[in-house]
Design an enzyme around this catalytic site. Structure first.
Site, PDB file in Angstrom:
ATOM      1  N   SER A 136      44.677  -0.370  10.945  1.00 21.90           N
ATOM      2  CA  SER A 136      45.475  -1.099  11.925  1.00 21.90           C
ATOM      3  C   SER A 136      46.256  -0.153  12.843  1.00 21.90           C
ATOM      4  CB  SER A 136      46.404  -2.073  11.193  1.00 21.90           C
ATOM      5  OG  SER A 136      46.998  -2.982  12.067  1.00 21.90           O
ATOM      6  N   HIS A 159      41.145  -3.818  14.133  1.00 19.04           N
ATOM      7  CA  HIS A 159      41.134  -5.264  14.325  1.00 19.04           C
ATOM      8  C   HIS A 159      42.133  -5.644  15.419  1.00 19.04           C
ATOM      9  CE1 HIS A 159      45.035  -5.822  12.362  1.00 19.04           C
ATOM     10  NE2 HIS A 159      44.618  -5.027  11.399  1.00 19.04           N
TER      11      HIS A 159
END
Length: 254
Positions: A136, A159
């Protein structure tokens, strides 16, 4: 009766003298015990190697904690602790380079970007190494260093930006998310060899993650996509950092 009183007084006078240094010795011993106990609680061992080094090691472990305090059972890295360390490294003339160790699941986007921007703007050589995971918002922090490494078994999850908690379902919320996402994409593409198009493709890929969209990149794949510069371990990262330090000091002939 007077002789008994005299003997009592003499006994009091002849009692052992108190050494003024003993309280200080006792305080030192207590400090040592407290330091040992603290080391055991924080590091799981009674002592840590003491070494004068020109390299500062900064670790990003667990979840990057931003403006909201995480529950006490979460392993976190507080950005208000990291930022002063980066400033101190930049100002300290004895520190010639910094290695960033990452094993993080991500966390607060703005806090992670703040850390990444500060690392990227340092004048001293920096090297990052992803061990375990750099997921992330850990991706921008990893690529912010001058040279980035990833362990062969380490992973990086790319993501879209997500919000937790109460979200107001209005167009402005989605525009804000999109702008934040663009900030992350631009930063990563500017500080690595991955293009914006490729990074967006990895970010929005379906079918790779079971309960989410995005891509889980492992070791060599991160280098293949251009996210990370090289596959390697801590010795490779430190060797490269020392080479960069020597080059910055003019000790390596071009």
């Amino acid at each position: 009766m007077s002789e008994d009183r005299l003997n009592i007084k003499n006994d009091q006078v002849e009692s052992p003298e108190v050494n003024p240094e003993r309280p200080a010795e006792g305080a030192d011993e207590q400090k040592k015990k407290d330091a040992t106990l603290q080391a055991i609680q924080q590091l799981g061992q009674t002592n840590v190697p003491q070494l004068e080094s020109n390299v500062f090691c900064m670790s990003i472990i667990g979840q990057v904690e931003g403006h909201l305090v995480m529950p006490p059972h979460n392993k976190t890295t507080k950005y208000e602790h990291i930022i002063p360390q980066i400033v101190a490294v930049e100002q300290n003339p004895k520190i010639e380079g910094m290695v960033v160790i990452l094993n993080t699941v991500g966390g607060d986007v703005e806090a992670g970007l703040a850390i990444a921007e500060m690392i990227a703007s340092m004048s001293k050589p920096t090297v990052s190494i992803v061990l375990g995971g750099g997921h992330s918002i850990g991706v921008p922090i990893a690529v912010a260093a001058d040279t980035s490494f990833i362990a062969e078994t380490a992973t990086m999850t790319v993501h879209p930006v997500r919000l937790t908690g109460l979200v107001i379902g209005v167009p402005q919320t989605f525009e804000y998310l999109e702008k934040m996402q663009d900030r992350v994409i631009r930063f990563v593409s500017r500080h690595s060899n991955v293009t914006e198009e490729k990074f967006r493709e990895l970010m929005f890929r379906t079918g790779d993650l079971a309960r989410d969209i995005g891509t889980n990149v492992i070791g060599k794949d991160a280098v293949k996509y251009g996210l990370i510069d090289r596959v390697g371990g801590i010795s490779d990262a430190l060797a490269e950092l020392n080479r960069m330090i020597a080059e910055s000091k003019g000790e390596i002939l071009q």
